[in-house]
Motif scaffolding. Sequence first.
Motif, PDB file in Angstrom:
ATOM      1  N   UNK A 126       0.603  -1.275  -0.096  1.00 55.61           N
ATOM      2  CA  UNK A 126       0.055   0.087   0.075  1.00 55.61           C
ATOM      3  C   UNK A 126       0.855   1.285  -0.068  1.00 55.61           C
ATOM      4  N   UNK A 127       0.278   2.392  -0.125  1.00 60.46           N
ATOM      5  CA  UNK A 127       0.858   3.750  -0.467  1.00 60.46           C
ATOM      6  C   UNK A 127       0.501   4.439   0.398  1.00 60.46           C
ATOM      7  N   UNK A 128       1.001   5.550   0.678  1.00 59.89           N
ATOM      8  CA  UNK A 128       0.740   6.749   1.547  1.00 59.89           C
ATOM      9  C   UNK A 128       0.830   6.559   2.902  1.00 59.89           C
ATOM     10  N   UNK A 129       1.294   5.683   3.422  1.00 56.82           N
ATOM     11  CA  UNK A 129       1.278   5.216   4.927  1.00 56.82           C
ATOM     12  C   UNK A 129       2.011   6.288   5.804  1.00 56.82           C
ATOM     13  N   UNK A 130       3.005   6.691   5.268  1.00 54.42           N
ATOM     14  CA  UNK A 130       3.918   7.726   6.214  1.00 54.42           C
ATOM     15  C   UNK A 130       3.112   9.152   6.394  1.00 54.42           C
ATOM     16  N   UNK A 131       2.211   9.282   5.388  1.00 54.80           N
ATOM     17  CA  UNK A 131       1.308  10.701   5.716  1.00 54.80           C
ATOM     18  C   UNK A 131      -0.167  10.459   6.000  1.00 54.80           C
ATOM     19  N   UNK A 132      -0.408   9.102   6.325  1.00 55.90           N
ATOM     20  CA  UNK A 132      -1.811   8.674   6.667  1.00 55.90           C
ATOM     21  C   UNK A 132      -2.747   9.128   5.335  1.00 55.90           C
ATOM     22  N   UNK A 133      -2.387   9.004   4.190  1.00 55.48           N
ATOM     23  CA  UNK A 133      -3.232   9.586   3.053  1.00 55.48           C
ATOM     24  C   UNK A 133      -4.478   8.727   2.711  1.00 55.48           C
ATOM     25  N   UNK A 134      -5.454   9.369   2.212  1.00 59.73           N
ATOM     26  CA  UNK A 134      -6.691   8.778   1.849  1.00 59.73           C
ATOM     27  C   UNK A 134      -6.379   7.894   0.675  1.00 59.73           C
ATOM     28  N   UNK A 135      -5.221   8.074   0.009  1.00 57.67           N
ATOM     29  CA  UNK A 135      -5.123   7.290  -1.217  1.00 57.67           C
ATOM     30  C   UNK A 135      -4.475   6.139  -0.987  1.00 57.67           C
ATOM     31  N   UNK A 136      -3.852   5.724   0.386  1.00 55.36           N
ATOM     32  CA  UNK A 136      -3.444   4.576   0.682  1.00 55.36           C
ATOM     33  C   UNK A 136      -4.408   3.420   0.960  1.00 55.36           C
ATOM     34  N   UNK A 137      -4.067   2.673   2.316  1.00 51.56           N
ATOM     35  CA  UNK A 137      -4.895   1.580   2.987  1.00 51.56           C
ATOM     36  C   UNK A 137      -6.013   2.004   3.376  1.00 51.56           C
ATOM     37  N   UNK A 138      -6.224   3.247   3.439  1.00 54.02           N
ATOM     38  CA  UNK A 138      -7.966   3.777   3.619  1.00 54.02           C
ATOM     39  C   UNK A 138      -8.752   3.319   2.527  1.00 54.02           C
ATOM     40  N   UNK A 139      -8.187   3.683   1.467  1.00 59.44           N
ATOM     41  CA  UNK A 139      -8.733   3.650   0.098  1.00 59.44           C
ATOM     42  C   UNK A 139      -9.099   2.004  -0.381  1.00 59.44           C
ATOM     43  N   UNK A 140      -8.404   1.184   0.236  1.00 61.06           N
ATOM     44  CA  UNK A 140      -8.667  -0.294   0.064  1.00 61.06           C
ATOM     45  C   UNK A 140      -9.570  -1.257   0.712  1.00 61.06           C
ATOM     46  N   UNK A 141      -9.919  -0.774   1.968  1.00 62.92           N
ATOM     47  CA  UNK A 141     -10.841  -1.277   2.935  1.00 62.92           C
ATOM     48  C   UNK A 141     -11.940  -1.822   2.202  1.00 62.92           C
ATOM     49  N   UNK A 142     -12.584  -0.973   1.387  1.00 66.66           N
ATOM     50  CA  UNK A 142     -13.981  -1.620   0.659  1.00 66.66           C
ATOM     51  C   UNK A 142     -13.719  -2.672  -0.380  1.00 66.66           C
ATOM     52  N   UNK A 143     -12.362  -2.669  -0.962  1.00 68.27           N
ATOM     53  CA  UNK A 143     -11.994  -3.377  -2.059  1.00 68.27           C
ATOM     54  C   UNK A 143     -11.680  -4.717  -1.473  1.00 68.27           C
ATOM     55  N   UNK A 306     -10.460  -1.523  10.053  1.00 66.78           N
ATOM     56  CA  UNK A 306     -11.780  -1.894  11.003  1.00 66.78           C
ATOM     57  C   UNK A 306     -11.801  -3.246  11.467  1.00 66.78           C
ATOM     58  N   UNK A 307     -10.818  -4.065  11.392  1.00 68.31           N
ATOM     59  CA  UNK A 307     -10.766  -5.376  11.631  1.00 68.31           C
ATOM     60  C   UNK A 307      -9.350  -5.719  12.651  1.00 68.31           C
ATOM     61  N   UNK A 308      -9.501  -6.920  13.134  1.00 65.54           N
ATOM     62  CA  UNK A 308      -8.158  -7.033  14.160  1.00 65.54           C
ATOM     63  C   UNK A 308      -6.931  -7.167  13.422  1.00 65.54           C
ATOM     64  N   UNK A 309      -6.150  -6.607  13.949  1.00 64.49           N
ATOM     65  CA  UNK A 309      -4.752  -6.523  13.239  1.00 64.49           C
ATOM     66  C   UNK A 309      -3.435  -6.751  14.488  1.00 64.49           C
ATOM     67  N   UNK A 310      -2.261  -7.145  13.746  1.00 69.19           N
ATOM     68  CA  UNK A 310      -1.071  -7.244  14.836  1.00 69.19           C
ATOM     69  C   UNK A 310       0.044  -6.815  13.812  1.00 69.19           C
ATOM     70  N   UNK A 311       0.908  -5.939  14.494  1.00 68.00           N
ATOM     71  CA  UNK A 311       1.944  -5.343  13.848  1.00 68.00           C
ATOM     72  C   UNK A 311       3.155  -6.044  14.284  1.00 68.00           C
ATOM     73  N   UNK A 312       4.069  -6.652  13.196  1.00 67.65           N
ATOM     74  CA  UNK A 312       5.182  -7.422  13.505  1.00 67.65           C
ATOM     75  C   UNK A 312       6.002  -7.481  12.163  1.00 67.65           C
ATOM     76  N   UNK A 313       7.244  -7.362  12.405  1.00 67.43           N
ATOM     77  CA  UNK A 313       8.255  -7.212  11.004  1.00 67.43           C
ATOM     78  C   UNK A 313       9.859  -7.014  11.289  1.00 67.43           C
ATOM     79  N   UNK A 314      10.497  -7.425  10.405  1.00 65.51           N
ATOM     80  CA  UNK A 314      11.820  -7.268  10.610  1.00 65.51           C
ATOM     81  C   UNK A 314      12.377  -6.140  10.957  1.00 65.51           C
ATOM     82  N   UNK A 315      13.542  -5.899  11.579  1.00 67.37           N
ATOM     83  CA  UNK A 315      14.014  -4.267  11.621  1.00 67.37           C
ATOM     84  C   UNK A 315      13.701  -3.777  13.090  1.00 67.37           C
ATOM     85  N   UNK A 316      14.225  -2.412  13.240  1.00 63.21           N
ATOM     86  CA  UNK A 316      13.983  -1.804  14.477  1.00 63.21           C
ATOM     87  C   UNK A 316      13.400  -0.418  14.378  1.00 63.21           C
TER      88      UNK A 316
END
Length: 349
Positions: A126-143, A306-316
């Motif tokens: 997804x795009x626009x995460x760093x700016x919480x943009x409407x054209x990123x994850x927010x636009x994909x939820x309905x898809x 709007x659904x259950x999520x967990x954040x986990x990934x490589x790096x610090x």
Amino acid sequence: MKEYIDLLRKMIQTPSFSREESDVAAIVRSILTEKGISFQTKGNNTWARNAGWKDGKPVVLLNSHIDTVKPVKNWTKDPFAAELNGDQLFGLGSNDAGASLVTLMAVFVYFNAQNELPYNLIYAASAEEEVSGAGGMESLISEFGKVDLAIVGEPTQMQMAIAEKGLMVLDCTAFGKAGHAARNEGENALYKALDDIQKIRDFKFDNTSEVLGDVKLSVTQINAGYQHNVVPDQCSFVVDVRTNEHYSNKKAFEIINNLVDSEVKARSYKLNSSGIKVTHPIVKRGLSLGLSYYGSPTTSDQAVMPFRSIKIGPGDSARSHTADEYILLSEIEEGFSTYIKLLNDLTLD
């Protein structure tokens, strides 16, 4: 994992600032095409469903973002060179969150080759995460349709962030009356603002979270006056608010608005705190693997899910948005192994 490390280096070498990610999106799509994986697009977002998709199964979303912030000052290396030094791969977005993105792609490809899974999979770059943009994850939820669990790839040292604080930015304005600074005239808006800032500094919300701690208020900007001999009639300041699960952003706004005399306006209420119970199957699986859990002070795309999520990934996370950002190749290898163990035969209630 060599081909995915090569992919990450190629991504680092391609600037992908928020809302300017089209070139990196094209790279992601080319890799999926090479692997014969059908995908869908929306703007600079790309997502794919597993080949063995069957309606009625639970759905697991594997997500990370393709955009980066702009490089800060004091880099001693070229942020776009993707310099490899032993186990270290340097470059803008290597840690946040390119490593998670390519590792989750490798995980999706691994499970996509299996005929029978206990769940359906979606991989989303997804795009626009760093700016919480409407054209990123927010636009994909309905898809996506119904999603039962999201695994959000962000640098957590492969430990489980089972909750994260919400984010709200407040623009506050204190009003006074202009006057000559040499005489006892006017009403100094700057002093009014300082009184309110002191109230904010001293204030403590009643409810503390076991995982996320207290709601945190930080005044981060202030502006007043235009000439040394004029009492300012207006002073503006900005408050960064990090909420826990006990307070929606709207509720926190109401409390702060009643606390101060200044005019208070929220830029957005949408980035609320999120979390998942320690009794959830993915958390229980992680604990069985020896992983720990914690509450994250930073905000990610989880905030708009709007659904259950967990954040986990490589790096610090401590390396994110810093000069000479890097990821360890061994962290990517470990990340792939841990993701596979977490998801292998996972049963969702």
